[in-house]
Design an enzyme around this catalytic site. Structure first.
Site, short mmCIF file in Angstrom:
data_model
loop_
_atom_site.label_atom_id
_atom_site.label_comp_id
_atom_site.label_asym_id
_atom_site.label_seq_id
_atom_site.Cartn_x
_atom_site.Cartn_y
_atom_site.Cartn_z
N LYS A 53 0.84 -1.20 0.00
CA LYS A 53 0.00 0.00 0.00
C LYS A 53 0.88 1.26 0.00
O LYS A 53 0.60 2.22 -0.73
CB LYS A 53 -0.94 -0.02 1.21
CG LYS A 53 -2.03 -1.10 1.07
CD LYS A 53 -2.85 -1.37 2.33
CE LYS A 53 -3.81 -2.52 2.08
NZ LYS A 53 -4.69 -2.84 3.22
N GLN A 97 -5.04 -1.32 9.38
CA GLN A 97 -4.90 -2.67 8.82
C GLN A 97 -5.46 -3.70 9.81
O GLN A 97 -5.15 -3.68 11.00
CB GLN A 97 -3.42 -2.95 8.53
CG GLN A 97 -3.14 -4.26 7.83
CD GLN A 97 -3.70 -4.34 6.41
OE1 GLN A 97 -3.83 -3.33 5.73
NE2 GLN A 97 -4.05 -5.52 5.97
N ASP A 120 -11.17 2.60 3.63
CA ASP A 120 -11.54 1.19 3.58
C ASP A 120 -13.04 1.00 3.39
O ASP A 120 -13.50 -0.10 3.10
CB ASP A 120 -11.14 0.50 4.89
CG ASP A 120 -9.87 -0.32 4.75
OD1 ASP A 120 -9.62 -0.84 3.65
OD2 ASP A 120 -9.14 -0.45 5.76
N1 GUN Z 1 -6.97 -6.98 6.11
C1 GUN Z 1 -7.28 -7.79 5.09
N2 GUN Z 1 -7.90 -7.09 4.11
C2 GUN Z 1 -7.96 -5.83 4.55
C3 GUN Z 1 -8.49 -4.62 3.97
O1 GUN Z 1 -9.02 -4.57 2.85
N3 GUN Z 1 -8.36 -3.51 4.73
C4 GUN Z 1 -7.79 -3.52 5.94
N4 GUN Z 1 -7.73 -2.39 6.61
N5 GUN Z 1 -7.31 -4.60 6.50
C5 GUN Z 1 -7.39 -5.75 5.79
#
Ligand code: GUN
Length: 313
Positions: A53, A97, A120
């Site tokens: 990211k 996350q 998100d």
């Molecule tokens: N953990 C697994 N997939 C995701 C996601 O799309 N966003 C976040 N914040 N954590 C995750």
């Protein structure tokens, strides 16, 4: 005829270059979108995702910063961090996350994120906007599923779509987006009776269960489009054999690394599906591309600017 393979990497690159062009335009107006990523502790998978990211931000020109509280962080500490990020004007997007350590109340932390910065799309306000077809921030992975369908010219309106998995992160929002795109949507889960039979109704089958290769050929109507959202690490040799017996390339990497990455869809599905997303290289790359899109969208929304739409299915 084997399934058409839907190349997520090239679709994601297309979106990333569209976002980069938008960031460039914003820079000319003196605005730089900013993303804050919160990574708690040392979950190895999360560390890999977060690295991807942050790298994507560099590639498209978005400012990013990483916050890494320890594994022992409390709910109160994370709430204080989120509150601080909510208040900072140069931060447009906040991504916490998941998963968070067990002692943390994840729902409370996600609820604390300013809905305007919720890249998100997990905040109940954005969930509500999605379910009532109002503009807002949409969860990245399900949004990526729609982009793959749209950019691969796969019709959605009027089609039978079956989503396997009812998670808040993927299954539910994917079902909502497909419904908003006028598909006839069925959501299945672990208690569904005759799961293969229900899945065989689908013209579009979205697998988001989190079980390696669970969707076998008997789940798939010949010619259907199968979108595999799964990311499972297989380490058990017997399980490996069930999935990849005779695949010399996979056998070689499995021997070398002791594991391989597989989706929720069994590779044999390529013999019946009309189109299929691979793992890796299918939905995965879209998740990060859509995060970049959401960050730019959040930056524009907060400034009251018009948001460029990506696809409308
Ligand atoms: N953990 C697994 N997939 C995701 C996601 O799309 N966003 C976040 N914040 N954590 C995750």
């Amino acid at each position: 005829m084997p399934a058409r393979i839907l190349d997520g990497t090239s679709i994601a690159n297309e979106i990333r270059s569209e976002v980069a062009a938008e960031v460039k335009k914003m820079a000319a107006a003196g605005v730089r979108p900013g993303l804050a990523v919160v990574l708690v502790g040392h979950n190895p998978a999360s560390e890999i995702y977060v690295r991807g990211k942050v790298k994507a931000c560099e590639d498209v020109g978005v400012y990013s910063e990483e916050h890494t509280p320890p594994e022992t962080a409390t709910t109160a500490e994370l709430l204080a961090l989120v509150d601080n990020l909510n208040r900072r004007d140069e931060i447009d997007g906040i991504l916490v996350q998941l998963p968070l350590p067990l002692q943390v109340d994840s729902k409370q932390v996600l609820m604390a994120v300013d809905p305007m910065k919720d890249v998100d799309g997990f905040h109940p306000v954005n969930v509500g906007f999605l379910s009532t077809q109002r503009p807002g921030l949409v969860p990245c992975t399900p949004a990526g599923v729609i982009e793959i369908l749209k950019r691969s010219q796969i019709p959605v309106a009027g089609q039978e779509a079956v989503v396997v998995g009812r998670s808040d992160i993927v299954g539910k929002p994917a079902a909502m987006l497909l419904m908003n795109a006028n598909a006839t949507v069925t959501v299945c889960h672990s208690k569904t009776h005759d799961l293969p039979g229900v899945c065989r109704r689908a013209n579009i089958l979205v697998a988001a269960i989190g079980r390696a290769g669970m969707v076998t050929r008997d789940f798939v109507k010949p010619g259907a489009t199968v979108i595999d959202v799964g990311m499972n690490k297989v380490t058990d040799p017997a399980e490996f054999q069930r999935l990849f017996a005779g695949n010399s390339k996979r056998e070689q990497t499995f021997r070398m690394k002791g594991s391989t990455l597989v989706g929720d869809v069994h590779p044999e599905v390529a013999e019946v599906a009309g189109a299929l997303t691979p793992v890796p290289g299918g939905v995965g790359p879209l998740t990060i591309a859509m995060l970049m899109y959401n960050t730019v969208k959040a930056a524009k929304m907060r400034r009251g600017n018009r948001v460029p739409e990506l696809s409308r299915v």
